[in-house]
Design an enzyme around this catalytic site. Sequence first.
Site, PDB file in Angstrom:
ATOM      1  N   CYS A 264       0.820  -1.231   0.000  1.00  0.00           N
ATOM      2  CA  CYS A 264       0.000   0.000   0.000  1.00  0.00           C
ATOM      3  C   CYS A 264       0.845   1.269   0.000  1.00  0.00           C
ATOM      4  O   CYS A 264       0.348   2.338  -0.360  1.00  0.00           O
ATOM      5  CB  CYS A 264      -0.939   0.005   1.193  1.00  0.00           C
ATOM      6  SG  CYS A 264      -2.093  -1.366   1.178  1.00  0.00           S
TER       7      CYS A 264
ATOM      8  N   HIS B 102      -3.366   7.227   1.806  1.00  0.00           N
ATOM      9  CA  HIS B 102      -3.749   5.886   1.372  1.00  0.00           C
ATOM     10  C   HIS B 102      -5.100   5.581   2.012  1.00  0.00           C
ATOM     11  O   HIS B 102      -5.307   5.835   3.202  1.00  0.00           O
ATOM     12  CB  HIS B 102      -2.685   4.881   1.813  1.00  0.00           C
ATOM     13  CG  HIS B 102      -3.146   3.470   1.693  1.00  0.00           C
ATOM     14  ND1 HIS B 102      -3.693   2.978   0.539  1.00  0.00           N
ATOM     15  CD2 HIS B 102      -3.159   2.454   2.588  1.00  0.00           C
ATOM     16  CE1 HIS B 102      -4.024   1.720   0.726  1.00  0.00           C
ATOM     17  NE2 HIS B 102      -3.709   1.378   1.958  1.00  0.00           N
TER      18      HIS B 102
ATOM     19  N   ASN C  58      -9.955  -0.086  -0.211  1.00  0.00           N
ATOM     20  CA  ASN C  58      -8.486  -0.034  -0.185  1.00  0.00           C
ATOM     21  C   ASN C  58      -7.952  -0.613  -1.491  1.00  0.00           C
ATOM     22  O   ASN C  58      -8.004  -1.829  -1.697  1.00  0.00           O
ATOM     23  CB  ASN C  58      -7.991  -0.838   1.028  1.00  0.00           C
ATOM     24  CG  ASN C  58      -6.479  -0.841   1.156  1.00  0.00           C
ATOM     25  OD1 ASN C  58      -5.770  -0.440   0.231  1.00  0.00           O
ATOM     26  ND2 ASN C  58      -5.990  -1.288   2.297  1.00  0.00           N
TER      27      ASN C  58
HETATM   28  N1  ACO Z   1     -18.222  -8.380   9.151  1.00  0.00           N
HETATM   29  C1  ACO Z   1     -18.646  -8.665  10.393  1.00  0.00           C
HETATM   30  N2  ACO Z   1     -17.814  -8.959  11.401  1.00  0.00           N
HETATM   31  C2  ACO Z   1     -16.496  -8.954  11.132  1.00  0.00           C
HETATM   32  C3  ACO Z   1     -15.988  -8.671   9.853  1.00  0.00           C
HETATM   33  C4  ACO Z   1     -16.900  -8.373   8.852  1.00  0.00           C
HETATM   34  N3  ACO Z   1     -16.534  -8.078   7.578  1.00  0.00           N
HETATM   35  N4  ACO Z   1     -14.635  -8.726   9.899  1.00  0.00           N
HETATM   36  C5  ACO Z   1     -14.293  -9.034  11.164  1.00  0.00           C
HETATM   37  N5  ACO Z   1     -15.422  -9.188  11.898  1.00  0.00           N
HETATM   38  C6  ACO Z   1     -15.539  -9.544  13.314  1.00  0.00           C
HETATM   39  C7  ACO Z   1     -14.351 -10.323  13.813  1.00  0.00           C
HETATM   40  O1  ACO Z   1     -14.488 -11.696  13.479  1.00  0.00           O
HETATM   41  C8  ACO Z   1     -14.441 -10.071  15.285  1.00  0.00           C
HETATM   42  O2  ACO Z   1     -15.434 -10.935  15.828  1.00  0.00           O
HETATM   43  P1  ACO Z   1     -15.223 -11.650  17.248  1.00  0.00           P
HETATM   44  O3  ACO Z   1     -15.145 -10.513  18.249  1.00  0.00           O
HETATM   45  O4  ACO Z   1     -16.442 -12.493  17.375  1.00  0.00           O
HETATM   46  O5  ACO Z   1     -13.938 -12.416  17.127  1.00  0.00           O
HETATM   47  C9  ACO Z   1     -14.977  -8.636  15.385  1.00  0.00           C
HETATM   48  O6  ACO Z   1     -15.544  -8.359  14.100  1.00  0.00           O
HETATM   49  C10 ACO Z   1     -13.918  -7.608  15.721  1.00  0.00           C
HETATM   50  O7  ACO Z   1     -12.782  -7.846  14.885  1.00  0.00           O
HETATM   51  P2  ACO Z   1     -11.578  -6.814  14.817  1.00  0.00           P
HETATM   52  O8  ACO Z   1     -10.591  -7.300  13.805  1.00  0.00           O
HETATM   53  O9  ACO Z   1     -11.076  -6.536  16.208  1.00  0.00           O
HETATM   54  O10 ACO Z   1     -12.353  -5.510  14.284  1.00  0.00           O
HETATM   55  P3  ACO Z   1     -11.815  -4.051  14.032  1.00  0.00           P
HETATM   56  O11 ACO Z   1     -12.698  -3.078  14.689  1.00  0.00           O
HETATM   57  O12 ACO Z   1     -10.337  -3.944  14.289  1.00  0.00           O
HETATM   58  O13 ACO Z   1     -12.043  -3.845  12.469  1.00  0.00           O
HETATM   59  C11 ACO Z   1     -10.720  -3.919  10.452  1.00  0.00           C
HETATM   60  C12 ACO Z   1     -11.415  -4.715  11.548  1.00  0.00           C
HETATM   61  C13 ACO Z   1     -11.772  -3.161   9.694  1.00  0.00           C
HETATM   62  C14 ACO Z   1      -9.993  -4.885   9.551  1.00  0.00           C
HETATM   63  C15 ACO Z   1      -9.730  -2.903  11.056  1.00  0.00           C
HETATM   64  O14 ACO Z   1      -8.941  -3.547  12.033  1.00  0.00           O
HETATM   65  C16 ACO Z   1      -8.814  -2.285  10.035  1.00  0.00           C
HETATM   66  O15 ACO Z   1      -9.240  -1.544   9.162  1.00  0.00           O
HETATM   67  N6  ACO Z   1      -7.497  -2.526  10.174  1.00  0.00           N
HETATM   68  C17 ACO Z   1      -6.514  -1.893   9.321  1.00  0.00           C
HETATM   69  C18 ACO Z   1      -6.390  -2.575   8.044  1.00  0.00           C
HETATM   70  C19 ACO Z   1      -5.447  -1.730   7.190  1.00  0.00           C
HETATM   71  O16 ACO Z   1      -5.370  -0.544   7.350  1.00  0.00           O
HETATM   72  N7  ACO Z   1      -4.714  -2.272   6.305  1.00  0.00           N
HETATM   73  C20 ACO Z   1      -3.827  -1.325   5.597  1.00  0.00           C
HETATM   74  C21 ACO Z   1      -2.832  -1.866   4.952  1.00  0.00           C
HETATM   75  S1  ACO Z   1      -3.430  -2.941   3.715  1.00  0.00           S
HETATM   76  C22 ACO Z   1      -2.063  -3.329   2.736  1.00  0.00           C
HETATM   77  O17 ACO Z   1      -0.993  -2.879   2.955  1.00  0.00           O
HETATM   78  C23 ACO Z   1      -2.269  -4.339   1.632  1.00  0.00           C
END
Ligand code: ACO
Length: 322
Positions: A112, A249, A279
């Site tokens: 990214c 980004h 993304n």
């Molecule tokens: N729909 C519903 N529930 C979901 C989903 C979904 N699509 N995805 C995850 N959950 C659930 C999980 O299973 C978890 O459930 P549990 O509590 O029963 O285990 C719950 O939601 C919370 O999961 P978290 O991962 O803690 O959720 P979070 O609030 O952190 O959101 C997310 C997840 C959106 C992925 C966030 O962490 C994020 O955006 N992280 C950054 C990602 C990023 O920026 N990447 C950039 C670089 S990408 C690259 O370089 C290629």
Amino acid sequence: MRSVVTGVGAFLPEHVVTNDDLAKIVETSDEWIIERTGIRQRHKASDDQAVSDLAVEACRKALADAGKTPADVDLIIMATTTADLTFPAAATIVQRKLGCPVGIAFDVQAVCSGFVYAMSVADGFVARGHAKCALVIGAETMSRLMDWTDRGTCVLFGDGAGAVVLEPQAGEGTKADRGVLSFALRADGTKQDLLYVDGGVSTTGTVGKLRMLGNQVFRHAVVNIAEAITMAAEKADVTIPEVDWFIPHQANQRILEGVARRLGLEEHKVISTVAEHANTSAASIPLALAHGIADGRIKKGDLLLLEAMGGGLTWGAVVLRL
Ligand code: ACO
């Protein structure tokens, strides 16, 4: 000499995938995705569209915007994680498809952060007189790396391409110059396990699927991006309030807002396309730049700050005056 952006172009594949579409294949919902990420939809390349095809469309628009033709191009740097083939570099495929003459063409792989890295590399060629007309591309088909059974990742990514034309222009050596004014790049390979693809040429012999510990990536993102922005701004001798537009980004709306809060950025200066594009990895910054120009917000002479973090982990920022 400064490397000045003289043209910008972007391309999104026609097919749009909504959150409701994804809710039919994994256990998720429109509400969850919007609340946690800000994403409403993403574009997806068709099976017969390679990443070079998306890039070529973006390049044609960027060249037209700069008043240039493929015959003028002597350097192509393509930031991508999803090249058409393991080799040759996608940049050489773009060169052939556009009909550019023999010149320099290669890919940059920083996931990214790829576009930020590629701009910094291109600046070394253009500002030192090694290229007169450079295409710097960010293009991705992230849909090809998705595990479509993993709701934690497949809802986050999209496909697309953006490109800029960079040309050398004499500057005064001050922050009033047009062009790339500074950059800051960082990488920390010890954080590989937070975000990676579980396949590769010299390990599994397969393409692999994207794996991410999203909440841990999130924690690093705000701190790392703020660090890179501060470093790049200091190098260019600009203050945060002087910046006209932040072009981040587009990973997650909450990361954009977190960085803005940490640095005291005015949120109305942050260009956000995450709702429509999701993304798109290395493509997201040039896509957002093109979007901000097309809707009339970003204008020639504006001071821009581009920033990104991605797999590696890698992160960085570029200060440039359009
Ligand atoms: N729909 C519903 N529930 C979901 C989903 C979904 N699509 N995805 C995850 N959950 C659930 C999980 O299973 C978890 O459930 P549990 O509590 O029963 O285990 C719950 O939601 C919370 O999961 P978290 O991962 O803690 O959720 P979070 O609030 O952190 O959101 C997310 C997840 C959106 C992925 C966030 O962490 C994020 O955006 N992280 C950054 C990602 C990023 O920026 N990447 C950039 C670089 S990408 C690259 O370089 C290629």
